[in-house]
Design an enzyme around this catalytic site. Structure first.
Site, PDB file in Angstrom:
ATOM      1  N   HIS A  94       0.861  -1.188   0.000  1.00 45.02           N
ATOM      2  CA  HIS A  94       0.000   0.000   0.000  1.00 45.02           C
ATOM      3  C   HIS A  94       0.892   1.232   0.000  1.00 45.02           C
ATOM      4  O   HIS A  94       1.800   1.343   0.823  1.00 45.02           O
ATOM      5  CB  HIS A  94      -0.885   0.000   1.246  1.00 45.02           C
ATOM      6  CG  HIS A  94      -1.687   1.237   1.430  1.00 45.02           C
ATOM      7  ND1 HIS A  94      -2.407   1.830   0.417  1.00 45.02           N
ATOM      8  CD2 HIS A  94      -1.899   2.008   2.538  1.00 45.02           C
ATOM      9  CE1 HIS A  94      -3.034   2.909   0.888  1.00 45.02           C
ATOM     10  NE2 HIS A  94      -2.719   3.040   2.158  1.00 45.02           N
ATOM     11  N   HIS A  96       1.036   5.733  -1.080  1.00 46.71           N
ATOM     12  CA  HIS A  96       0.316   6.954  -1.453  1.00 46.71           C
ATOM     13  C   HIS A  96       1.133   7.656  -2.538  1.00 46.71           C
ATOM     14  O   HIS A  96       1.302   8.874  -2.506  1.00 46.71           O
ATOM     15  CB  HIS A  96       0.120   7.858  -0.237  1.00 46.71           C
ATOM     16  CG  HIS A  96      -0.914   7.349   0.727  1.00 46.71           C
ATOM     17  ND1 HIS A  96      -2.134   7.958   0.894  1.00 46.71           N
ATOM     18  CD2 HIS A  96      -0.923   6.267   1.546  1.00 46.71           C
ATOM     19  CE1 HIS A  96      -2.839   7.290   1.797  1.00 46.71           C
ATOM     20  NE2 HIS A  96      -2.112   6.252   2.200  1.00 46.71           N
ATOM     21  N   ASP A 119       1.894  -4.288 -20.233  1.00 43.38           N
ATOM     22  CA  ASP A 119       2.880  -5.235 -19.723  1.00 43.38           C
ATOM     23  C   ASP A 119       2.558  -5.701 -18.305  1.00 43.38           C
ATOM     24  O   ASP A 119       2.985  -6.786 -17.894  1.00 43.38           O
ATOM     25  CB  ASP A 119       4.279  -4.611 -19.725  1.00 43.38           C
ATOM     26  CG  ASP A 119       4.920  -4.592 -21.106  1.00 43.38           C
ATOM     27  OD1 ASP A 119       4.495  -5.381 -21.975  1.00 43.38           O
ATOM     28  OD2 ASP A 119       5.839  -3.787 -21.315  1.00 43.38           O
ATOM     29  N   HIS A 168      -8.733   7.534  -1.553  1.00 44.58           N
ATOM     30  CA  HIS A 168      -7.645   7.077  -0.682  1.00 44.58           C
ATOM     31  C   HIS A 168      -6.347   6.933  -1.484  1.00 44.58           C
ATOM     32  O   HIS A 168      -5.662   7.931  -1.704  1.00 44.58           O
ATOM     33  CB  HIS A 168      -8.064   5.769   0.003  1.00 44.58           C
ATOM     34  CG  HIS A 168      -7.145   5.307   1.082  1.00 44.58           C
ATOM     35  ND1 HIS A 168      -7.434   4.227   1.892  1.00 44.58           N
ATOM     36  CD2 HIS A 168      -5.925   5.738   1.481  1.00 44.58           C
ATOM     37  CE1 HIS A 168      -6.450   4.035   2.745  1.00 44.58           C
ATOM     38  NE2 HIS A 168      -5.511   4.928   2.510  1.00 44.58           N
ATOM     39  N   TYR A 226       8.465 -13.572 -22.585  1.00 47.15           N
ATOM     40  CA  TYR A 226       9.356 -12.488 -22.209  1.00 47.15           C
ATOM     41  C   TYR A 226      10.335 -12.966 -21.138  1.00 47.15           C
ATOM     42  O   TYR A 226       9.973 -13.712 -20.232  1.00 47.15           O
ATOM     43  CB  TYR A 226       8.530 -11.316 -21.678  1.00 47.15           C
ATOM     44  CG  TYR A 226       9.360 -10.119 -21.226  1.00 47.15           C
ATOM     45  CD1 TYR A 226       9.691  -9.110 -22.097  1.00 47.15           C
ATOM     46  CD2 TYR A 226       9.791 -10.035 -19.897  1.00 47.15           C
ATOM     47  CE1 TYR A 226      10.447  -8.014 -21.680  1.00 47.15           C
ATOM     48  CE2 TYR A 226      10.554  -8.966 -19.475  1.00 47.15           C
ATOM     49  CZ  TYR A 226      10.871  -7.948 -20.367  1.00 47.15           C
ATOM     50  OH  TYR A 226      11.620  -6.889 -19.953  1.00 47.15           O
TER      51      TYR A 226
END
Length: 232
Positions: A94, A96, A119, A168, A226
């Site tokens: 998580h 910001h 991608d 958020h 790839y």
């Protein structure tokens, strides 16, 4: 084994400011040991520069702290909810980060405009609905996980390893926490490019399906080619 789990979580957490995804003490990363039903996560409010491996807090899937003197991240219930509902993931991140968070605050998904986005993400990066007053007032962090799970219903989390929580910020995940960090870096990159693309071409349409699928399938699924072959 749990020492290694704490090390993985620590390495992921300290990578976030190194990649420019973190300001102050915003954000967190966690890694799970599925066999033991325990995950390691950053302690709440601890500066990344002062963080150590031993600071990582171990929490079980019932939400009980099983090891660690410090309080776990306030976002621990969100991570726990994702680990419960997305059984194939091994790590959650998580942040910001500025550009991805701009889309989240605006309540807008990140459109897939090009091959760089394709991608990592097959389609647009989705945004959740706004949380209700009751959800915010009750078990807020757990309910943050609820709106993520709700938004990903019918979508393979491996095809869409990121979501924007409305008002958020973003969450990413992966088969391990290192991959979740990589996805968080890619997410911020494509969010930045999407904003610049919209500034240049406000009416820009999403990437053509054939080109999108070509790039996504080069790196994902049974026929991916790839990179280098894994050693047996």
């Amino acid at each position: 084994m749990l020492k290694e789990l704490k090390r993985e979580a620590y390495e992921a957490n300290v990578a976030l400011p190194r990649h420019g995804l973190i300001n102050l003490t915003f954000g967190n990363a966690s890694a799970i040991d599925r066999a033991k039903g325990v995950f390691a996560i950053k302690p709440s409010g601890v500066d990344y520069a002062a963080l150590t491996v031993d600071d990582m807090v171990l929490v079980d899937l019932e939400g009980k702290r099983v090891e660690g003197k410090l309080n776990p991240s306030s976002d621990t219930p969100t991570h726990r909810r994702l680990f419960i509902d997305f059984a194939e993931i091994g790590g959650v991140v998580h942040t910001h980060s500025s550009h991805a968070t701009a889309f989240a605050q605006a309540g807008r998904p990140i459109p897939n405009f090009g091959t760089t986005h394709s991608d990592y993400f097959k389609d647009e990066v989705p945004v959740t609905r706004k949380m209700t007053t009751a959800e915010i007032a009750s078990a807020y962090e757990w309910e943050t996980g609820t709106v993520i799970v709700e938004r990903l219903k019918g979508i393979d989390p491996a095809d869409c390893p990121a979501v924007l929580v409305n008002r958020h910020a973003p969450f990413t995940w992966g088969p391990n926490v290192a991959k979740a960090v990589e996805t968080a870096v890619a997410l911020e990159c494509v969010a930045h490019m999407a904003l610049m693309s919209l500034a240049l071409a406000p009416d820009l349409k999403p990437i053509e399906t054939e080109l999108r699928d070509k790039h996504f399938k080069r790196k994902h699924g049974p026929n991916a080619y790839y990179g280098q072959a894994k050693k047996s």
